[in-house]
Design an enzyme around this catalytic site. Sequence first.
Site, PDB file in Angstrom:
ATOM      1  N   ARG A 138      13.305 -10.014  35.250  1.00  0.00           N
ATOM      2  CA  ARG A 138      12.998 -10.758  34.006  1.00  0.00           C
ATOM      3  C   ARG A 138      12.834  -9.725  32.881  1.00  0.00           C
ATOM      4  O   ARG A 138      12.323  -8.634  33.129  1.00  0.00           O
ATOM      5  CB  ARG A 138      11.712 -11.605  34.144  1.00  0.00           C
ATOM      6  CG  ARG A 138      11.895 -12.840  35.030  1.00  0.00           C
ATOM      7  CD  ARG A 138      10.690 -13.764  34.977  1.00  0.00           C
ATOM      8  NE  ARG A 138      10.623 -14.549  33.765  1.00  0.00           N
ATOM      9  CZ  ARG A 138       9.567 -15.303  33.433  1.00  0.00           C
ATOM     10  NH1 ARG A 138       8.504 -15.353  34.212  1.00  0.00           N
ATOM     11  NH2 ARG A 138       9.569 -16.019  32.321  1.00  0.00           N
ATOM     12  N   ASP A 173       2.503 -11.397  26.908  1.00  0.00           N
ATOM     13  CA  ASP A 173       3.503 -10.770  27.778  1.00  0.00           C
ATOM     14  C   ASP A 173       3.878  -9.383  27.283  1.00  0.00           C
ATOM     15  O   ASP A 173       4.401  -8.572  28.047  1.00  0.00           O
ATOM     16  CB  ASP A 173       4.751 -11.656  27.831  1.00  0.00           C
ATOM     17  CG  ASP A 173       4.440 -12.954  28.534  1.00  0.00           C
ATOM     18  OD1 ASP A 173       4.614 -13.038  29.750  1.00  0.00           O
ATOM     19  OD2 ASP A 173       3.949 -13.884  27.860  1.00  0.00           O
TER      20      ASP A 173
END
Length: 309
Positions: free
Chosen positions: A78, A213
Amino acid sequence: MKTLEWEDNKLKLIDQTKLPDELTYVWCEDYRDVIVAIRDMTVRGAPAIGVTAGFGMALADIEGVDLDKAAREIKAARPTAVNLFWAVDRVLDSDDPLKEALTMYDEDMATNRAIGKFGAEVIEEGDTILTHCNAGALACVDYGTALGVIRAAHDQGKNINVICDETRPRGQGASLSVWEMQQENIPVKLIPDVASGFLMSQGKIDKVVIGADRIAKGGVVNKVGSFMVALAAKHHDIPFYVAAPYSTFDNEINIYDTVIEERDGDEVRYYGGARICPKGTEVINPAFDITPKELITGIITEKGIIDPI
Ligand code: MRU
């Protein structure tokens, strides 16, 4: 109950795609299983992805796989959460991959407790706190970042209420954050993503606490929708906090240079298994957005509350 556990030289993960209805586990027996688990979001949330990736490197080492190769493949799982890259590089630079992964595991738990302790100081008796997505125990090894702050305030005996955005399209707020709060008997209500501005205008939200994040110069990357919540909070003069460990900081780039993951359009086209738009509809589905630093009241870290960078 931990989001991930190392047992018998294998990694056990809560299958987050099955919550809230089933608490089941998947086992990663080699580093390729770890890549699949991160890519398919069996495990998700920046700190949890990071520690999982660390164990992926340990598995690659046990298998005798070239660690540079494993690192490249794991990093490709990711693109956005910087913890993934941080963890892989940290294990790569260590003498003992498994020992390093186990150290990161323990550190993550201690870090979240510290974030909770500092964050609870800004939560007042009677507060209603809005959170977006899931920055809870399930996004970490345990306890959580944003939900860790809420847990700590609750543990201090403060009467607080939590509002979770459903967090379309994958619904992490609805399926994971609501579930976590219910497990702890913390009063929680679910709202559609589009309702938070209205509730703020009605005086029904006192604070916003979200996770991150990636934090870099200029702002914070978090689950898509965070930016709109921050704009609404600014308009209503409501404090907007980000809770995250230093492993989420990226000192190398400007926040606007972050690669924002674009996910499959079917996540938007389908809702509850049914298609909600004409066949073949084109979709834009960014998984994250960027909240500029001007909208952020403070970043709650394991070393204290700081200004955005
Ligand atoms: O796509 P996900 O579920 O991995 O994204 C996670 C988030 O964006 C969370 O909101 C979060 O704050 C980061 S993890 C603590």
